[in-house]
Write a protein that holds these residues in place. Structure first.
Motif, PDB file in Angstrom:
ATOM      1  N   ILE A 142       2.575   9.645  -3.710  1.00  0.00           N
ATOM      2  CA  ILE A 142       1.935   9.675  -5.018  1.00  0.00           C
ATOM      3  C   ILE A 142       2.848  10.377  -6.003  1.00  0.00           C
ATOM      4  CG2 ILE A 142       0.723  11.885  -4.694  1.00  0.00           C
ATOM      5  CD1 ILE A 142      -1.706  10.560  -6.105  1.00  0.00           C
ATOM      6  N   ALA A 143       2.845   9.917  -7.247  1.00  0.00           N
ATOM      7  CA  ALA A 143       3.596  10.548  -8.337  1.00  0.00           C
ATOM      8  C   ALA A 143       2.591  11.062  -9.362  1.00  0.00           C
ATOM      9  CB  ALA A 143       4.551   9.548  -8.982  1.00  0.00           C
ATOM     10  N   LEU A 144       2.742  12.331  -9.748  1.00  0.00           N
ATOM     11  CA  LEU A 144       1.791  12.978 -10.648  1.00  0.00           C
ATOM     12  C   LEU A 144       2.539  13.662 -11.792  1.00  0.00           C
ATOM     13  CD1 LEU A 144      -0.299  14.616  -7.807  1.00  0.00           C
ATOM     14  CD2 LEU A 144      -1.083  12.740  -9.258  1.00  0.00           C
ATOM     15  N   PRO A 145       2.185  13.366 -13.046  1.00  0.00           N
ATOM     16  CA  PRO A 145       2.859  13.984 -14.196  1.00  0.00           C
ATOM     17  C   PRO A 145       2.328  15.398 -14.475  1.00  0.00           C
ATOM     18  CG  PRO A 145       1.217  12.438 -14.972  1.00  0.00           C
ATOM     19  CD  PRO A 145       1.213  12.343 -13.472  1.00  0.00           C
ATOM     20  N   LEU A 146       2.605  16.325 -13.579  1.00  0.00           N
ATOM     21  CA  LEU A 146       2.142  17.698 -13.737  1.00  0.00           C
ATOM     22  C   LEU A 146       3.123  18.488 -14.593  1.00  0.00           C
ATOM     23  CD1 LEU A 146       0.947  18.418 -10.080  1.00  0.00           C
ATOM     24  CD2 LEU A 146      -0.319  17.376 -11.969  1.00  0.00           C
ATOM     25  N   VAL A 147       2.718  19.710 -14.960  1.00  0.00           N
ATOM     26  CA  VAL A 147       3.591  20.589 -15.740  1.00  0.00           C
ATOM     27  C   VAL A 147       3.876  21.838 -14.927  1.00  0.00           C
ATOM     28  CG1 VAL A 147       2.727  19.719 -17.929  1.00  0.00           C
ATOM     29  CG2 VAL A 147       1.639  21.699 -16.900  1.00  0.00           C
ATOM     30  N   ALA A 148       4.965  22.497 -15.269  1.00  0.00           N
ATOM     31  CA  ALA A 148       5.401  23.677 -14.524  1.00  0.00           C
ATOM     32  C   ALA A 148       4.296  24.732 -14.473  1.00  0.00           C
ATOM     33  CB  ALA A 148       6.658  24.259 -15.149  1.00  0.00           C
ATOM     34  N   GLY A 149       4.074  25.271 -13.287  1.00  0.00           N
ATOM     35  CA  GLY A 149       3.097  26.334 -13.099  1.00  0.00           C
ATOM     36  C   GLY A 149       1.760  25.882 -12.580  1.00  0.00           C
ATOM     37  N   GLU A 150       1.474  24.584 -12.618  1.00  0.00           N
ATOM     38  CA  GLU A 150       0.179  24.103 -12.119  1.00  0.00           C
ATOM     39  C   GLU A 150       0.115  24.238 -10.597  1.00  0.00           C
ATOM     40  OE1 GLU A 150      -2.046  20.935 -14.652  1.00  0.00           O
ATOM     41  OE2 GLU A 150      -0.040  20.158 -14.272  1.00  0.00           O
ATOM     42  N   VAL A 151      -1.041  24.650 -10.099  1.00  0.00           N
ATOM     43  CA  VAL A 151      -1.223  24.841  -8.663  1.00  0.00           C
ATOM     44  C   VAL A 151      -1.329  23.483  -7.969  1.00  0.00           C
ATOM     45  CG1 VAL A 151      -2.732  25.762  -6.860  1.00  0.00           C
ATOM     46  CG2 VAL A 151      -2.324  27.084  -8.951  1.00  0.00           C
ATOM     47  N   VAL A 152      -0.577  23.349  -6.892  1.00  0.00           N
ATOM     48  CA  VAL A 152      -0.626  22.161  -6.040  1.00  0.00           C
ATOM     49  C   VAL A 152      -0.788  22.667  -4.609  1.00  0.00           C
ATOM     50  CG1 VAL A 152       0.546  20.069  -5.263  1.00  0.00           C
ATOM     51  CG2 VAL A 152       0.932  20.919  -7.589  1.00  0.00           C
ATOM     52  N   LEU A 201      -3.080  14.890   5.469  1.00  0.00           N
ATOM     53  CA  LEU A 201      -2.739  15.880   4.447  1.00  0.00           C
ATOM     54  C   LEU A 201      -3.677  15.780   3.254  1.00  0.00           C
ATOM     55  CD1 LEU A 201      -0.739  18.128   3.762  1.00  0.00           C
ATOM     56  CD2 LEU A 201       0.664  16.412   2.574  1.00  0.00           C
ATOM     57  N   LEU A 202      -4.421  16.853   2.995  1.00  0.00           N
ATOM     58  CA  LEU A 202      -5.258  16.940   1.809  1.00  0.00           C
ATOM     59  C   LEU A 202      -4.454  17.535   0.653  1.00  0.00           C
ATOM     60  CD1 LEU A 202      -8.650  18.357   3.163  1.00  0.00           C
ATOM     61  CD2 LEU A 202      -8.108  15.987   2.578  1.00  0.00           C
ATOM     62  N   VAL A 203      -4.638  16.969  -0.537  1.00  0.00           N
ATOM     63  CA  VAL A 203      -4.026  17.486  -1.755  1.00  0.00           C
ATOM     64  C   VAL A 203      -5.135  18.042  -2.633  1.00  0.00           C
ATOM     65  CG1 VAL A 203      -2.601  16.961  -3.769  1.00  0.00           C
ATOM     66  CG2 VAL A 203      -2.188  15.765  -1.598  1.00  0.00           C
ATOM     67  N   ILE A 204      -4.947  19.265  -3.118  1.00  0.00           N
ATOM     68  CA  ILE A 204      -5.945  19.949  -3.937  1.00  0.00           C
ATOM     69  C   ILE A 204      -5.295  20.315  -5.264  1.00  0.00           C
ATOM     70  CG2 ILE A 204      -7.580  21.867  -4.049  1.00  0.00           C
ATOM     71  CD1 ILE A 204      -7.238  22.063  -0.946  1.00  0.00           C
ATOM     72  N   LEU A 205      -5.846  19.800  -6.363  1.00  0.00           N
ATOM     73  CA  LEU A 205      -5.280  19.989  -7.697  1.00  0.00           C
ATOM     74  C   LEU A 205      -6.345  20.504  -8.649  1.00  0.00           C
ATOM     75  CD1 LEU A 205      -3.251  16.664  -8.037  1.00  0.00           C
ATOM     76  CD2 LEU A 205      -2.304  18.946  -7.652  1.00  0.00           C
ATOM     77  N   PRO A 206      -5.934  21.072  -9.785  1.00  0.00           N
ATOM     78  CA  PRO A 206      -6.922  21.513 -10.775  1.00  0.00           C
ATOM     79  C   PRO A 206      -7.802  20.358 -11.247  1.00  0.00           C
ATOM     80  CG  PRO A 206      -4.751  22.416 -11.284  1.00  0.00           C
ATOM     81  CD  PRO A 206      -4.555  21.410 -10.188  1.00  0.00           C
ATOM     82  N   ARG A 207      -9.061  20.647 -11.485  1.00  0.00           N
ATOM     83  CA  ARG A 207     -10.020  19.636 -11.925  1.00  0.00           C
ATOM     84  C   ARG A 207      -9.552  18.917 -13.195  1.00  0.00           C
ATOM     85  NH1 ARG A 207     -16.385  19.422 -12.123  1.00  0.00           N
ATOM     86  NH2 ARG A 207     -16.733  18.338 -14.078  1.00  0.00           N
ATOM     87  N   ALA A 208      -8.830  19.609 -14.050  1.00  0.00           N
ATOM     88  CA  ALA A 208      -8.358  18.999 -15.292  1.00  0.00           C
ATOM     89  C   ALA A 208      -7.439  17.811 -15.050  1.00  0.00           C
ATOM     90  CB  ALA A 208      -7.632  20.046 -16.141  1.00  0.00           C
ATOM     91  N   ARG A 209      -6.910  17.682 -13.843  1.00  0.00           N
ATOM     92  CA  ARG A 209      -6.011  16.574 -13.517  1.00  0.00           C
ATOM     93  C   ARG A 209      -6.738  15.391 -12.880  1.00  0.00           C
ATOM     94  NH1 ARG A 209      -1.866  16.355 -16.680  1.00  0.00           N
ATOM     95  NH2 ARG A 209      -0.508  18.200 -16.632  1.00  0.00           N
ATOM     96  N   LEU A 210      -8.066  15.363 -12.957  1.00  0.00           N
ATOM     97  CA  LEU A 210      -8.839  14.299 -12.334  1.00  0.00           C
ATOM     98  C   LEU A 210      -8.408  12.914 -12.812  1.00  0.00           C
ATOM     99  CD1 LEU A 210     -11.148  13.137 -10.665  1.00  0.00           C
ATOM    100  CD2 LEU A 210     -12.689  13.652 -12.574  1.00  0.00           C
ATOM    101  N   GLY A 211      -8.308  12.728 -14.108  1.00  0.00           N
ATOM    102  CA  GLY A 211      -7.949  11.409 -14.635  1.00  0.00           C
ATOM    103  C   GLY A 211      -6.579  10.950 -14.168  1.00  0.00           C
ATOM    104  N   VAL A 212      -5.628  11.865 -14.121  1.00  0.00           N
ATOM    105  CA  VAL A 212      -4.283  11.561 -13.658  1.00  0.00           C
ATOM    106  C   VAL A 212      -4.315  11.123 -12.185  1.00  0.00           C
ATOM    107  CG1 VAL A 212      -2.075  12.635 -13.057  1.00  0.00           C
ATOM    108  CG2 VAL A 212      -3.073  13.005 -15.312  1.00  0.00           C
ATOM    109  N   VAL A 213      -5.075  11.858 -11.369  1.00  0.00           N
ATOM    110  CA  VAL A 213      -5.169  11.544  -9.952  1.00  0.00           C
ATOM    111  C   VAL A 213      -5.799  10.171  -9.736  1.00  0.00           C
ATOM    112  CG1 VAL A 213      -6.296  12.188  -7.783  1.00  0.00           C
ATOM    113  CG2 VAL A 213      -5.200  13.931  -9.189  1.00  0.00           C
TER     114      VAL A 213
END
Length: 220
Positions: A142-152, A201-213
């Motif tokens: 998967i490719a995700l357009p995250l920004v520096a510092g976001e928890v992954v 493997l489970l991936v856990i991301l901030p809720r704000a990234r729901l649309g991106v995911v």
């Protein structure tokens, strides 16, 4: 059960009987407009003013009052007791992606069962929406357009290896294992790519990234 009950070309929201915060269904349906309920999740849907196109499960937690409010042909009884209603529903849905609401929060044993269900082979990828995070099982890359510092956070449900780009602590060359090394509290250094070499493997991301995911999983 092998029969598909819901076949859609747009994302599906699947509501369960667990804790559903106010506004979660509205937020989910804005991204995944087809509503399906897993057994008692139908009560949450009706309470929020929505009617599911299908209710799937063993129906043991669906009251007569709720059943009376549902359209004819909506109920799909799956009698076997070896799987959860969440699993029954996912096995009966095909869509670009399924967004699960009402499976995180509340009882911890239900959450653990939900993570176990994510590991099973289903026709469609599924993302679980929680109060603060979203969780999904990584199947491939998967490719995700995250920004520096976001928890992954990466959590292995079984031994699994993989590869990453854009993580502060890369996972290439590592064996992730629930009894040894896990990958929680990693951080993005920018856009991220992650690949799992097998299931687990489970991936856990901030809720704000729901649309991106959702977009990334649907495209994949």
């Amino acid at each position: 059960m092998k029969e598909l009950i819901v076949e859609r070309f747009e994302p599906v929201t699947l509501v369960g009987a667990g804790a559903v915060d106010p506004g979660d269904l509205e937020a989910a349906l804005a991204l995944a407009p087809v509503l399906v309920a897993a057994d008692g999740g139908a009560a949450h849907a009706l309470a929020a003013g929505y009617r599911p196109v299908a209710v799937i499960g063993d129906l043991d937690s669906l009251s007569a009052d709720v059943q009376a409010q549902l359209a004819p042909g909506t109920l799909h009884h799956v009698a076997e007791q070896t799987t959860t209603d969440f699993d029954k529903a996912l096995r009966a849905i095909t869509a670009p992606v399924v967004l699960g609401v009402g499976f995180l929060g509340g009882r911890i044993d239900h959450q653990l069962a939900g993570f176990n269900t994510l590991m099973q082979p289903h026709p469609s990828p599924c993302v679980l929406l929680g109060p603060q995070e979203v969780v999904f099982h990584l199947r491939g890359e998967i490719a995700l357009p995250l920004v520096a510092g976001e928890v992954v956070s990466l959590f292995p449900m079984q031994r699994v290896s993989g590869w990453s780009e854009g993580l502060e602590w890369p996972i290439e060359g590592l064996q992730l294992d629930p009894m040894a090394r896990v990958g929680t509290s990693n951080r993005a250094t920018g856009p991220v790519r992650i690949r799992a070499d097998g299931p687990g493997l489970l991936v856990i991301l901030p809720r704000a990234r729901l649309g991106v995911v959702l977009g990334a999983l649907a495209a994949g």
